[in-house]
Design a protein around this motif. Structure first.
Motif, PDB file in Angstrom:
ATOM      1  N   THR A  44      61.204  61.823  34.570  1.00 38.51           N
ATOM      2  CA  THR A  44      62.512  62.372  34.228  1.00 38.51           C
ATOM      3  C   THR A  44      63.092  63.268  35.320  1.00 38.51           C
ATOM      4  O   THR A  44      64.171  63.826  35.147  1.00 38.51           O
ATOM      5  CB  THR A  44      62.441  63.170  32.917  1.00 38.51           C
ATOM      6  OG1 THR A  44      61.500  64.234  33.082  1.00 38.51           O
ATOM      7  CG2 THR A  44      62.041  62.278  31.757  1.00 38.51           C
ATOM      8  N   CYS A  45      62.387  63.394  36.437  1.00 43.15           N
ATOM      9  CA  CYS A  45      62.814  64.293  37.513  1.00 43.15           C
ATOM     10  C   CYS A  45      63.346  63.481  38.684  1.00 43.15           C
ATOM     11  O   CYS A  45      62.588  62.981  39.512  1.00 43.15           O
ATOM     12  CB  CYS A  45      61.645  65.171  37.942  1.00 43.15           C
ATOM     13  SG  CYS A  45      62.009  66.246  39.346  1.00 43.15           S
ATOM     14  N   LYS A  46      64.655  63.366  38.768  1.00 47.12           N
ATOM     15  CA  LYS A  46      65.296  62.594  39.838  1.00 47.12           C
ATOM     16  C   LYS A  46      64.948  63.157  41.213  1.00 47.12           C
ATOM     17  O   LYS A  46      64.668  62.415  42.150  1.00 47.12           O
ATOM     18  CB  LYS A  46      66.810  62.583  39.630  1.00 47.12           C
ATOM     19  CG  LYS A  46      67.565  61.858  40.738  1.00 47.12           C
ATOM     20  CD  LYS A  46      69.047  62.080  40.630  1.00 47.12           C
ATOM     21  CE  LYS A  46      69.883  61.441  41.680  1.00 47.12           C
ATOM     22  NZ  LYS A  46      69.364  61.308  42.997  1.00 47.12           N
ATOM     23  N   TYR A  47      64.955  64.474  41.347  1.00 48.01           N
ATOM     24  CA  TYR A  47      64.660  65.081  42.644  1.00 48.01           C
ATOM     25  C   TYR A  47      63.222  64.823  43.077  1.00 48.01           C
ATOM     26  O   TYR A  47      62.950  64.659  44.271  1.00 48.01           O
ATOM     27  CB  TYR A  47      64.945  66.588  42.612  1.00 48.01           C
ATOM     28  CG  TYR A  47      66.411  66.887  42.417  1.00 48.01           C
ATOM     29  CD1 TYR A  47      67.330  66.575  43.402  1.00 48.01           C
ATOM     30  CD2 TYR A  47      66.864  67.453  41.230  1.00 48.01           C
ATOM     31  CE1 TYR A  47      68.686  66.830  43.227  1.00 48.01           C
ATOM     32  CE2 TYR A  47      68.215  67.714  41.038  1.00 48.01           C
ATOM     33  CZ  TYR A  47      69.118  67.404  42.039  1.00 48.01           C
ATOM     34  OH  TYR A  47      70.451  67.648  41.858  1.00 48.01           O
ATOM     35  N   VAL A  65      53.096  64.499  36.081  1.00 44.64           N
ATOM     36  CA  VAL A  65      52.823  65.435  34.994  1.00 44.64           C
ATOM     37  C   VAL A  65      53.395  64.927  33.676  1.00 44.64           C
ATOM     38  O   VAL A  65      53.514  65.684  32.721  1.00 44.64           O
ATOM     39  CB  VAL A  65      53.345  66.858  35.316  1.00 44.64           C
ATOM     40  CG1 VAL A  65      52.572  67.447  36.476  1.00 44.64           C
ATOM     41  CG2 VAL A  65      54.833  66.862  35.592  1.00 44.64           C
ATOM     42  N   ASP A  66      53.690  63.626  33.640  1.00 39.51           N
ATOM     43  CA  ASP A  66      54.133  63.033  32.376  1.00 39.51           C
ATOM     44  C   ASP A  66      52.987  63.103  31.378  1.00 39.51           C
ATOM     45  O   ASP A  66      51.824  62.925  31.735  1.00 39.51           O
ATOM     46  CB  ASP A  66      54.530  61.569  32.598  1.00 39.51           C
ATOM     47  CG  ASP A  66      55.834  61.451  33.358  1.00 39.51           C
ATOM     48  OD1 ASP A  66      56.883  61.702  32.748  1.00 39.51           O
ATOM     49  OD2 ASP A  66      55.791  61.112  34.553  1.00 39.51           O
ATOM     50  N   ASP A  67      53.325  63.343  30.109  1.00 38.91           N
ATOM     51  CA  ASP A  67      52.275  63.418  29.093  1.00 38.91           C
ATOM     52  C   ASP A  67      51.816  62.020  28.688  1.00 38.91           C
ATOM     53  O   ASP A  67      52.322  61.016  29.197  1.00 38.91           O
ATOM     54  CB  ASP A  67      52.733  64.233  27.883  1.00 38.91           C
ATOM     55  CG  ASP A  67      53.922  63.638  27.154  1.00 38.91           C
ATOM     56  OD1 ASP A  67      54.218  62.438  27.336  1.00 38.91           O
ATOM     57  OD2 ASP A  67      54.560  64.367  26.375  1.00 38.91           O
ATOM     58  N   SER A  68      50.867  61.953  27.793  1.00 39.74           N
ATOM     59  CA  SER A  68      50.268  60.662  27.418  1.00 39.74           C
ATOM     60  C   SER A  68      51.290  59.704  26.806  1.00 39.74           C
ATOM     61  O   SER A  68      51.140  58.493  26.914  1.00 39.74           O
ATOM     62  CB  SER A  68      49.087  60.874  26.473  1.00 39.74           C
ATOM     63  OG  SER A  68      49.500  61.584  25.329  1.00 39.74           O
TER      64      SER A  68
END
Length: 155
Positions: free
Chosen positions: A53-56, A83-86
């Motif tokens: 979810t982090c474009k940068y 660091v995406d969750d499961s």
């Protein structure tokens, strides 16, 4: 007195940020990978944190890959830590596979162990470690051109 109090409260953060912590993450196949195995005593390591979810974050990793093409032969290992969750893990794996990050080591920190061990607050967050695992640079955020400044530090 206030300055001394602030320095004393920051000392644990400064000390813990000097070396790459040894925690267990997983690779794309779910196999455990200890962060200590990323160091070989010969090659500097760049560790960058990202999420789907982090474009940068994604822009930073893509730009780092493009910039490294101009520095062929530079001994460097780039480790991209999701660091995406499961719940988002499969999406993160698919994104990493589709972005052409094959030359990078992509690891998954679903429980945010390394994230917490390095006191990361915001992403993108990038750390540079020398060949002995000592932190020599850290950077939060991303602006085009940041990747070139990071690579210059390694020359």
């Amino acid at each position: 007195m206030i300055l001394l109090t602030i320095l004393c409260s920051l000392m644990p953060l400064l000390v813990s940020a000097q070396n790459l912590p040894d925690v267990k993450l997983s690779d794309a196949k779910g196999r455990p990978v200890r962060t200590s195995s990323l160091l070989n005593g010969k090659t500097p390591v760049v560790v960058t944190f990202w999420s789907t979810t982090c474009k940068y974050c994604i822009d930073e990793i893509d730009a780092l890959g493009e910039a490294l093409e101009d520095y062929e032969g530079l001994p460097l290992r780039v480790v991209c830590v999701s660091v995406d969750d499961s719940r988002s893990l499969q999406r993160a794996k698919a994104m990493a596979a589709s972005r052409g990050w094959d030359g990078f080591t992509v690891l998954y920190d679903t429980n945010r162990q390394l994230y917490r061990a390095l006191n990361v607050v915001n992403i993108p967050q990038l750390f540079v470690y020398d060949k002995d695992g000592r932190q020599i640079h850290s950077h939060t955020g991303y602006s085009p051109g940041d990747e070139l400044e990071i690579l210059k530090k390694l020359l």
